[in-house]
Design a protein around this motif. Structure first.
Motif, short mmCIF file in Angstrom:
data_model
loop_
_atom_site.label_atom_id
_atom_site.label_comp_id
_atom_site.label_asym_id
_atom_site.label_seq_id
_atom_site.Cartn_x
_atom_site.Cartn_y
_atom_site.Cartn_z
N GLU A 166 0.82 -1.22 0.00
CA GLU A 166 0.00 0.00 0.00
C GLU A 166 0.85 1.27 0.00
OE1 GLU A 166 -3.98 -1.50 2.42
OE2 GLU A 166 -2.40 -0.46 3.51
N ALA A 167 2.15 1.08 0.15
CA ALA A 167 3.02 2.25 0.36
C ALA A 167 3.42 2.87 -0.98
CB ALA A 167 4.27 1.82 1.12
N PRO A 168 3.19 4.19 -1.14
CA PRO A 168 3.54 4.82 -2.42
C PRO A 168 5.01 4.66 -2.78
CG PRO A 168 2.78 6.46 -0.78
CD PRO A 168 2.57 5.11 -0.19
N GLU A 169 5.89 4.75 -1.76
CA GLU A 169 7.32 4.67 -2.12
C GLU A 169 7.68 3.26 -2.59
OE1 GLU A 169 6.19 5.14 0.93
OE2 GLU A 169 7.32 3.94 2.37
N GLU A 170 6.94 2.24 -2.14
CA GLU A 170 7.25 0.88 -2.62
C GLU A 170 6.73 0.69 -4.06
OE1 GLU A 170 8.25 -2.01 0.97
OE2 GLU A 170 6.09 -1.91 0.59
N PHE A 171 5.63 1.37 -4.41
CA PHE A 171 5.18 1.33 -5.81
C PHE A 171 6.27 1.93 -6.71
CE2 PHE A 171 3.53 3.98 -9.27
CZ PHE A 171 3.12 2.97 -10.13
N HIS A 172 6.73 3.12 -6.35
CA HIS A 172 7.73 3.79 -7.20
C HIS A 172 9.05 3.01 -7.23
CE1 HIS A 172 5.34 7.24 -8.28
NE2 HIS A 172 4.90 7.30 -7.04
N ARG A 173 9.38 2.42 -6.07
CA ARG A 173 10.62 1.63 -6.01
C ARG A 173 10.49 0.38 -6.89
NH1 ARG A 173 12.55 -1.17 -0.54
NH2 ARG A 173 14.38 -2.21 -1.34
N GLY A 174 9.30 -0.22 -6.88
CA GLY A 174 9.05 -1.41 -7.71
C GLY A 174 9.23 -1.09 -9.19
N VAL A 175 8.65 0.03 -9.63
CA VAL A 175 8.79 0.44 -11.03
C VAL A 175 10.26 0.71 -11.35
CG1 VAL A 175 8.25 2.27 -12.71
CG2 VAL A 175 6.45 1.35 -11.24
N ARG A 176 10.94 1.41 -10.43
CA ARG A 176 12.34 1.77 -10.65
C ARG A 176 13.22 0.52 -10.75
NH1 ARG A 176 13.01 5.12 -6.12
NH2 ARG A 176 14.31 3.61 -5.07
N CYS A 177 12.96 -0.45 -9.87
CA CYS A 177 13.76 -1.68 -9.89
C CYS A 177 13.57 -2.43 -11.20
CB CYS A 177 13.37 -2.59 -8.72
SG CYS A 177 13.92 -1.96 -7.15
N PHE A 178 12.32 -2.48 -11.67
CA PHE A 178 12.05 -3.14 -12.95
C PHE A 178 12.79 -2.42 -14.07
CE2 PHE A 178 8.96 -3.29 -16.68
CZ PHE A 178 9.38 -4.53 -17.15
N MET A 179 12.64 -1.11 -14.12
CA MET A 179 13.26 -0.36 -15.22
C MET A 179 14.79 -0.44 -15.15
SD MET A 179 10.66 0.40 -16.90
CE MET A 179 11.33 1.36 -18.24
N ASN A 180 15.33 -0.49 -13.94
CA ASN A 180 16.79 -0.57 -13.81
C ASN A 180 17.34 -1.92 -14.22
OD1 ASN A 180 17.39 2.00 -13.10
ND2 ASN A 180 17.23 1.64 -10.90
N ALA A 181 16.45 -2.92 -14.32
CA ALA A 181 16.91 -4.24 -14.75
C ALA A 181 16.97 -4.35 -16.27
CB ALA A 181 15.98 -5.32 -14.19
N LEU A 182 16.50 -3.29 -16.97
CA LEU A 182 16.45 -3.34 -18.43
C LEU A 182 17.63 -2.56 -19.02
CD1 LEU A 182 12.63 -2.66 -18.97
CD2 LEU A 182 13.81 -4.88 -18.89
N GLY A 183 18.20 -3.11 -20.07
CA GLY A 183 19.29 -2.42 -20.78
C GLY A 183 18.72 -1.33 -21.68
N GLU A 184 19.62 -0.48 -22.15
CA GLU A 184 19.21 0.64 -23.00
C GLU A 184 18.47 0.14 -24.24
OE1 GLU A 184 22.45 3.12 -24.26
OE2 GLU A 184 21.19 4.08 -25.76
N GLY A 185 17.31 0.73 -24.50
CA GLY A 185 16.54 0.38 -25.71
C GLY A 185 15.65 -0.84 -25.55
N ALA A 186 15.71 -1.49 -24.38
CA ALA A 186 14.93 -2.72 -24.20
C ALA A 186 13.44 -2.44 -24.27
CB ALA A 186 15.26 -3.37 -22.86
#
Ligand code: SAM
Length: 257
Positions: A166-186
């Motif tokens: 339910e925590a907003p910072e965990e939502f944003h952290r979840g998105v950030r972690c996913f995006m950080n796992a992707l290479g450029e252009g993925a």
């Protein structure tokens, strides 16, 4: 949060070890919903466009928080030399391990493949042996992807960042972690329940953070060079207002911690 509650359910508080994948499949996928079939068509057409002219089966794919849903993985199948299903809840890990075993995945996923194979690149592969051959399941925490040096060239994350806390910072952290796992252009696809107040699987309640198109756009934009958000006005149960599907490509910006 319910009226009168003063604490928020954070990701670590939810009963993930009690998650029942068969009940979850019964509730969501056993009878395919029009909205999921629409999402599958959008995934198929987007990835087909992204990989036009690319060497066949050249991507390394990841589905984050795969849970008991095989269609994001199937949508990545023809493009991948390897495909990882990352999942935290042990019962879901066991469910996924059965799906990728040589005996082949459950027939529940056939209607989704039927939509995918309307496109030639999908029709050209035999999905069951290919899943057994290239897909691997790993028990892991999405939050541990941040700061790691593993990168994938194709990724999906379906109903996870918004449906884990339910925590907003965990939502944003979840998105950030996913995006950080992707290479450029993925290329990537991410789906969210719109305005979800949480969900029940069997006897257990799971948390959600209420998002809308704006919240999802704001969370993704810093990481993307191409982004389209589809607002799908289909409600599948009380307690949410539809679904959002984001399709795009990872930009080259280094994410802020
Ligand atoms: C609503 S389910 C979505 C499952 C599936 N992706 C789908 O499309 O139906 C949320 C999933 O996130 C997983 N999850 C929750 N916390 C996680 C974490 N910290 N890391 C990875 N997965 C997590 C849950 O176990 C569950 O499988």
């Amino acid at each position: 949060m319910e009226r009168g509650r003063v604490t928020m359910d954070r990701n670590a508080d939810a009963p993930w070890s009690k998650f029942d994948p068969e009940v979850y499949v019964d509730n969501n996928y056993r009878t395919p919903l029009e909205v999921d079939l629409l999402i599958v068509r959008l995934l198929r057409d987007y990835f087909t466009r992204c990989f036009e002219g690319a060497p066949p089966r050249s991507a390394r794919g990841i589905d984050v928080g795969a849970g008991a849903n095989l269609y994001p993985a199937l949508s990545m199948l023809p493009w991948c030399e390897k495909l990882l299903l990352l999942e935290y809840a042990r019962p879901n890990v066991e469910y996924l391990e059965k799906q990728v075993a040589p005996a082949g995945y459950d027939i529940a996923w056939d209607p989704f493949w039927d939509v995918l194979r309307e496109a030639p690149a999908y029709a050209a592969v035999e999905p069951r042996p290919l899943v057994a051959d290239i897909v691997r399941v790993e028990r892991g925490n999405l939050f541990d992807l941040e700061g790691g040096d593993r990168r994938w060239s194709l990724g999906t994350m379906f109903f996870v960042a918004d449906s884990m806390s339910e925590a907003p910072e965990e939502f944003h952290r979840g998105v950030r972690c996913f995006m950080n796992a992707l290479g450029e252009g993925a290329p990537f696809a991410a789906a969210f329940m719109k305005e979800s107040v949480g969900y029940r699987v069997g006897a257990h309640d799971y948390p959600a953070y209420r998002v809308n198109e704006e919240t999802v756009g704001q969370s993704l934009e810093p990481f993307t060079e191409e982004l389209e958000i589809h607002d799908l006005h289909h409600s599948v149960r009380p307690g949410h207002e539809g679904m959002l599907l984001a399709l795009g490509r990872r930009n080259k910006a280094i994410a802020a911690p």
